[in-house]
Scaffold this motif. Structure first.
Motif, mmCIF file in Angstrom:
data_model
loop_
_atom_site.group_PDB
_atom_site.id
_atom_site.type_symbol
_atom_site.label_atom_id
_atom_site.label_comp_id
_atom_site.label_asym_id
_atom_site.label_seq_id
_atom_site.Cartn_x
_atom_site.Cartn_y
_atom_site.Cartn_z
ATOM 1 N N ARG A 54 0.830 -1.214 0.000
ATOM 2 C CA ARG A 54 0.000 0.000 0.000
ATOM 3 C C ARG A 54 0.859 1.256 0.000
ATOM 4 N N TYR A 55 1.883 1.278 0.835
ATOM 5 C CA TYR A 55 2.770 2.441 0.900
ATOM 6 C C TYR A 55 3.488 2.656 -0.426
ATOM 7 N N THR A 56 3.882 1.575 -1.065
ATOM 8 C CA THR A 56 4.564 1.685 -2.358
ATOM 9 C C THR A 56 3.633 2.250 -3.409
ATOM 10 N N ILE A 57 2.384 1.803 -3.425
ATOM 11 C CA ILE A 57 1.419 2.296 -4.406
ATOM 12 C C ILE A 57 1.117 3.775 -4.167
ATOM 13 N N VAL A 58 0.921 4.164 -2.911
ATOM 14 C CA VAL A 58 0.639 5.569 -2.596
ATOM 15 C C VAL A 58 1.820 6.448 -2.995
ATOM 16 N N THR A 59 3.031 5.990 -2.711
ATOM 17 C CA THR A 59 4.221 6.752 -3.085
ATOM 18 C C THR A 59 4.347 6.865 -4.598
ATOM 19 N N ALA A 60 4.022 5.791 -5.317
ATOM 20 C CA ALA A 60 4.079 5.830 -6.781
ATOM 21 C C ALA A 60 3.047 6.799 -7.347
ATOM 22 N N VAL A 61 1.864 6.856 -6.755
ATOM 23 C CA VAL A 61 0.836 7.800 -7.213
ATOM 24 C C VAL A 61 1.290 9.235 -6.976
ATOM 25 N N ILE A 62 1.887 9.501 -5.824
ATOM 26 C CA ILE A 62 2.420 10.841 -5.537
ATOM 27 C C ILE A 62 3.517 11.197 -6.532
#
Length: 78
Positions: A54-62
């Motif tokens: 989840r953290y990786t996906i959120v960081t990628a979206v940012i």
């Protein structure tokens, strides 16, 4: 505005690199160095791995949002 987006982009890039390296791969990755390899082999998919995803996906979206915003600001001006 551009400077703030550039700083966020650099921070997101570094954080995303660390998160990707922490993921368990075929060889264990860097997560096995910190003791995550043994535990994840015993229990399959853990809460920590799900949260890391989840953290990786959120960081990628940012990261992608910063790139798009910087491109729009560069094209149309600020």
């Amino acid at each position: 505005m551009v400077l703030a987006l550039q700083i966020i982009l650099v921070l997101a890039s570094v954080i995303m690199t660390v998160f990707v390296l922490l993921h368990k791969g075929k060889g264990g990755g860097l997560s096995s160095l910190f003791g995550g390899g043994v535990q994840s082999n015993l229990s399959g998919s853990t809460v920590v791995e799900k949260n890391l995803d989840r953290y990786t996906i959120v960081t990628a979206v940012i990261w992608v949002a910063c790139i798009v915003a910087l491109n729009l600001l560069g094209t149309y001006g600020s």
